[in-house]
Design an enzyme around this catalytic site. Structure first.
Site, PDB file in Angstrom:
ATOM      1  N   THR A 103     -25.390  27.017 -18.183  1.00 25.23           N
ATOM      2  CA  THR A 103     -26.453  28.183 -18.331  1.00 25.23           C
ATOM      3  C   THR A 103     -25.368  29.434 -19.099  1.00 25.23           C
ATOM      4  OG1 THR A 103     -27.662  27.336 -16.304  1.00 25.23           O
ATOM      5  CG2 THR A 103     -27.779  29.641 -17.034  1.00 25.23           C
ATOM      6  N   THR A 179     -22.862  25.170 -13.239  1.00 26.54           N
ATOM      7  CA  THR A 179     -22.618  25.563 -11.815  1.00 26.54           C
ATOM      8  C   THR A 179     -22.762  24.316 -10.918  1.00 26.54           C
ATOM      9  OG1 THR A 179     -24.832  26.160 -11.463  1.00 26.54           O
ATOM     10  CG2 THR A 179     -23.275  27.974 -11.816  1.00 26.54           C
ATOM     11  N   ASP A 180     -23.462  23.428 -11.424  1.00 25.24           N
ATOM     12  CA  ASP A 180     -23.756  22.042 -10.586  1.00 25.24           C
ATOM     13  C   ASP A 180     -22.455  21.532 -10.077  1.00 25.24           C
ATOM     14  OD1 ASP A 180     -26.412  22.575 -10.865  1.00 25.24           O
ATOM     15  OD2 ASP A 180     -26.957  20.702 -11.180  1.00 25.24           O
ATOM     16  N   LYS A 257     -20.578  24.752  -4.163  1.00 25.56           N
ATOM     17  CA  LYS A 257     -22.133  25.266  -4.323  1.00 25.56           C
ATOM     18  C   LYS A 257     -22.985  24.961  -3.261  1.00 25.56           C
ATOM     19  CE  LYS A 257     -25.654  25.598  -8.087  1.00 25.56           C
ATOM     20  NZ  LYS A 257     -26.147  25.042  -9.313  1.00 25.56           N
TER      21      LYS A 257
END
Lengths: 442, 626
Positions: A103, A179-180, A257
């Site tokens: 992203t 970010t995953d 996360k």
């Protein structure tokens, strides 16, 4: 220009010579609409034409209802807004950004709705001009992948790219990452780097950068601050709260996360944040390895990605464990329950794996706390079966570490020794009462 | 009269949960449970039509506080979670409304992100979808002709603004995300009164669906006005329908005055080149004056900057709307772009503690001649420069005529500058929400029948024998349902009496200051059923309602028993006494005597016993004696 429409709509449009972005007049029973043909994602149905009207709205019209279609203008000659070039400023540290995708490194074109990656650092500075005051940044596009598609091979490439920059004068390196799986990559790069004396900063965004509410602005400012800071480790820098006030600096092997979508999704587990960063500066909160610019980074890229991560559950079929061996895995990390347990029947299967030379490392689904296989009978049986306690490592970290270790040795005792040895801060000597619950916002 | 074209945009909240999450559409009065602090990142190059430098500064420097409620708002409003799929109920209502206005639903509905720069959405954009469009057959009829409907959009309501300053704005998230239908008419309105009539008519038609929200703020109208020779304006936030014609009349006047000013500028030979972006620091000239306002402002490190406005003398003070001058327009630009509180121009001087001496020293510093004017602003240097830059830009625009603007309606019918008219480009697809095919909903709606306001009123008159006024009132106050329920359960009561209680009586009490809105529909039904059973006197209803409004938690039956009914034995005694008093007359003229006796009893028992019951008792007693 191409035509992205398929099936019925595709035939209807190509029969009439229509391409994406043509300006068309479409007539149905009662409507007469003028607009640009907008590309259609493959997942959508193949019976509607989407045009962007003059008022900015996209509308879909069933091609079966179109009585008449006229092309008013071929193609679309819209120009991207001009972004001035920026010269590097003298006297500022150099911080390149290795771009892996996600992203943070792409934006939606608000005219077409298409997503595209940044090509020049100026495009980032257009949105985050503040970072130009801290460092001269540059782009090192490596790949453009959603982070769920990355593999151990990608981790090696990231480490190589980072090492190259660090050894050629960079003050620190940013890694723009989805970010995953950012915490997998950060852990992997932590293990692969030897002799690291500069900050390697993983940074991402939970809200895309084309949105005014993007979290990327603060994350980028904070990560550049960290890239020129006193820290000499691999870290993740992301929002520390839902507000745009500060970011946490979290050790790469201690981060996870913990939320699907919130800005402050990343938390340190069994650890404190290393520092709190605001737009203005850094506040150090716990110990870290200090910067040493004299060190020359080396990387050790030997990894064996044949490692399985098993999340056990009550009542699971023990035979599943056999499949892991049948599929030729070389190592297994178990996310066990509580202190590091599995159902009784599973223990026997694990024992057979170990006997066959496949190391089994135990971590916990609770994430917080250390596994301990000496408290209950189940644990003692697991120890006896030869299972290696993963201390307070996160399951994902143990997985990456076991890949690294198996890349170097398959000797069971050596694997056990290495897995239980703290290499880069992944195992805590002691777990402070401050580490849980994980809230340090005063 | 100049050629006038007016279009309306009606925004109506729908009575469902929120559009992109499952939170209730509820306005919450208490303080938020927590405040989030956010900044908005804006691409310098994408600001497009909005003056880049100035806007950029304002937005980048601002902080936005968002008040969240733990139990009534969720991650979606806080922009911490992607939106859920579009609320199907809201879409269904929007499609019903499209049907009412004979508009054509789109085959596939695409949610868009419309960029907003004032922080009123946590995302930085408003989600909006074009649901239906109109053609020649989509219109409302007014006394001055048809007004066509162009578009119907379904969109999310913005957050409620609590406080706004240059450095920050505070919003609460309870309102954010409530579904809104936006209906835009064609510019078919040519007369200020027709605009009001159109808004009224559309509002009534929306209410007839019974699925829109009611009450203050649930419907609002924006007015698009264009005037021959002038320019298009978008006027936001007209709260009361009755104000619409006045807003339009005053806008016509404003544009005419601006065109007069343009002609006068041309006559004086002012050209754009003469307007120079050079600002003089006149702090020393001002600090000599004895104005307390300036002393205070200057003590905190501010400066006074001045700009020359050549050949503008007398034009800045010219009135363009009642109480608003051309100088006020310039100040509007300065305020919006720089956040200053206002400007002072030479046509209003001497004043503000600036005396003739100070004026002449400023004039000589700026090199003014007789025809020239100037504007000054006191602020921190950067803001002051932006403010005067904005003033100059506005003067340059005046040379070209009337600029297109988005303006805010003020309570007196005037308007003030809010921002330049936004372009259409600042919209892109909401990629988190797939397009919606409304086919299934439309199939469901095929058998849906809408009863128009006229049909409802006609039916009330026909079925219940109500006069037009009462039927209209029941409809406008949205009391048709409760009226029909009571009318069918209270068979002894006259329909007009029921309607009267629900409308006029409640209205009268409200005007008298009784908070009758606290009386629930259930209570009203109970009260009228007690009247129906003869337990409560008709005459007592009004004071009972007044009592209840102050004590809405009271038990209706208990209250009636204790205060509004007369003890049976007492009533009998009163009846006996009255008969005794008129025994002689009773023998002479029975009918007259009966009237007198009943009148006597009612005088003593008014409000506590129903008249019918008194009559029955008196007759019964007389007959038993006879």
């Amino acid at each position: 220009m191409a035509l992205t429409y398929r099936g019925r709509a595709g035939k209807f449009l190509s029969d009439r010579g229509v391409k994406d972005y043509d300006l068309v007049l479409v007539e149905t029973d009662r409507l007469s609409l003028k607009g640009r043909v907008i590309p259609r994602p493959e997942l959508f149905d193949d019976t509607h034409l989407v045009i962007k009207l003059n008022n900015g709205y996209n509308v879909g019209i069933s091609v079966d209802k179109i009585k008449n279609l006229k092309i008013l203008e071929k193609g679309w000659k819209h120009r991207e807004p001009e972004i001035p070039r920026m010269e590097p400023r003298k006297g500022l540290p150099y911080v390149p950004m290795v771009v892996t995708g996600g992203t943070i490194s792409s934006r939606v074109d608000y005219r077409t709705g298409g997503v595209r990656a940044y090509e020049r650092p100026e495009e980032l500075l257009d949105i985050v001009p503040e970072i130009a005051d801290i460092a001269n940044i540059d782009y090192r596009p490596l790949f453009a992948e959603f982070s769920e598609n990355l593999t151990a091979g990608h981790w090696v490439k990231i480490a190589e790219a980072v090492a190259k920059e660090l050894n050629s004068g960079a003050s620190g390196v940013l890694v723009a990452h989805g970010t995953d799986t950012m915490h997998y990559s950060a852990a992997a790069v932590s293990f692969l780097m030897k002799n690291l004396g500069k900050p390697v900063v993983f940074v991402g965004a939970q809200r895309s950068i084309d949105r005014p509410s993007t979290d990327a602005v603060l994350n980028l400012i904070a990560s550049v601050r960290v890239a020129v800071s006193e820290i000499g480790e691999v870290v993740i820098v992301m929002h520390g709260s839902s507000s745009d006030e500060f970011a946490w600096v979290i050790r790469g092997v201690k981060a996870r996360k913990m939320h699907t979508s919130r800005r402050d999704a990343f938390l340190p587990v069994n650890s404190m944040p290393i520092a709190k960063v605001t737009r203005e500066g850094i506040e150090y909160l716990s110990g870290f390895r200090r910067r040493d610019d004299s060190l020359k980074v080396e990387i050790d890229t030997k990894m064996d990605d044949r490692v399985f991560l098993l999340y056990v559950w009550p009542g699971m079929d023990p035979k599943i464990v056999q499949i892991i061996k049948d599929l030729d895995y070389h190592g297994l990390v178990v996310a066990g329950t509580g202190l590091g347990h599995t159902p009784y029947e599973v223990i026997k299967e694990l024992e057979r794996l170990v006997k066959d030379g496949i190391p089994v490392v135990m971590t916990s689904q609770t994430l917080f706390g250390r596994v301990n296989l000496r408290v209950y009978e189940t644990g003692r049986l697991l120890l006896k079966a030869g299972v290696i306690p993963g201390e307070d490592m996160l399951p994902e970290v143990a997985l990456v570490k076991l890949m690294y270790v198996l890349g170097h040795t398959r000797n069971m005792e050596e694997v056990r020794r290495l897995m239980m040895t703290n290499m880069v801060g992944e195992i805590s000597r002691s777990i402070s009462m401050r580490f849980f619950p994980p809230c340090w916002v005063s | 009269m100049v050629e006038l074209k007016v279009g309306l945009e009606i925004h109506q909240r729908l009575n469902t949960n929120k559009l992109f999450c499952n939170c209730p559409s509820k306005i919450i009065e208490r303080e938020p449970d927590e405040w989030l602090i956010r900044k908005m990142g804006v691409s310098y190059s994408e600001l497009g039509s909005i003056d880049p430098a100035a806007r950029f500064e304002v937005l980048r420097d601002r902080e936005f506080f968002y008040g969240i409620y733990y139990d009534e708002t969720c991650e979606v409003e806080a922009d911490e979670s992607p939106p859920l799929p579009m609320n199907e109920k809201a879409l269904e209502i929007a499609l019903k409304i499209a049907k009412i206005f004979n508009m054509i639903p789109l085959d596939e509905i695409h949610v868009m992100r419309k960029i907003v720069v004032d922080g009123s959405n946590t995302t930085g954009f408003q989600r909006t979808a074009l649901v239906a469009m109109g053609d020649d057959e989509s219109y409302v009829e007014t006394s001055k002709g048809r007004v066509h409907l162009r578009t119907l959009c379904l969109e999310e309501e913005s957050a409620y603004i609590v406080e706004s300053r240059r450095e920050y704005a505070k919003y609460k998230l309870d309102r954010l995300g409530i579904p809104l239908v936006e209906i835009a008419t064609a510019p078919d309105i040519h007369d200020p009164d027709q605009a009001e009539e159109t808004a009224l008519k559309i509002g009534r038609m929306l209410r007839a669906t019974k699925e829109v929200m009611r009450g203050l703020g649930t419907i609002r109208q924006d007015i698009n006005i264009s005037i021959e020779g002038g320019a298009r304006q978008e006027i936001k936030g007209v709260q009361e329908l009755e104000l619409i014609p006045e807003v339009i009349r005053r806008e016509v006047r404003r544009q005419r005055s601006l065109l007069d000013i343009k002609r006068e500028m041309e006559r004086r030979g002012l050209s754009e080149d003469e307007l120079e972006d050079s600002f003089a620091n006149v702090t020393p000239e001002i600090s000599g004056s004895n104005s307390r306002m300036f002393r205070k402002a200057l003590s905190s490190g501010n400066v006074v900057l001045a700009v020359k406005l050549p050949k503008m003398r007398g034009l800045l003070g010219r009135e363009i709307q009642p109480g608003r001058r051309f100088g006020t327009e310039l100040a509007g630009y300065a305020k919006v772009f720089s956040g200053v509180k206002g400007i002072i121009h030479s046509d209003e001087l001497p004043g503000y503690g600036i005396d003739a001496n100070a004026i002449s020293s400023i004039a000589s510093k700026l090199g003014l001649s007789e025809e020239d004017a100037f504007a000054i602003v006191v602020a921190e240097k950067g803001s002051a420069e932006i403010a005067l830059g904005a003033v100059l830009r506005r003067v340059r625009m005046a040379l070209k005529g009337v600029p297109e603007e988005t303006r805010r309606a003020l309570p007196d019918g005037n308007t003030e500058f809010m921002r330049p008219m936004p372009g259409s480009a600042r919209m892109y697809p909401e990629t988190d929400i797939p397009p919606v095919n409304p086919e299934l909903i439309l199939m469901r709606l095929a058998s849906w029948r809408y009863e128009s306001p006229e049909e409802v009123v006609e039916r009330l008159m026909r079925s219940y024998g109500l006069p037009l006024e009462q039927a209209d009132m029941l409809f406008d106050e949205e009391k048709v349902d409760i009226f029909e329920r009571i009318a069918s359960s209270c068979r002894h009561l006259s329909k007009r009496f029921i309607a009267d209680v629900l409308t006029s009586k409640m209205r009268y009490l409200r005007r008298e200051g009784h908070p009758v809105n606290l009386i629930s529909e259930k209570m009203l039904e109970k009260i009228l059923s007690l009247v129906d059973k003869g337990v409560l006197a008709k005459e007592a209803v009004e004071s009972l309602l007044a009592d209840l409004s102050l004590n809405p938690k009271a038990d209706v039956e208990e209250l009636v028993r204790s205060k509004y009914s007369m003890d049976e034995s007492l009533l009998r005694r009163i009846v006996e006494e009255a008969i005794k008093k008129h025994r002689d007359l009773l023998k002479e003229d029975k009918d007259r005597a009966l009237k007198k006796i009943i009148g006597e009893v009612m005088r003593r028992a008014r409000g506590k016993v129903d008249g019918r019951r008194v009559r029955d008792l008196v007759v019964e007693k007389i007959e038993s004696e006879a």
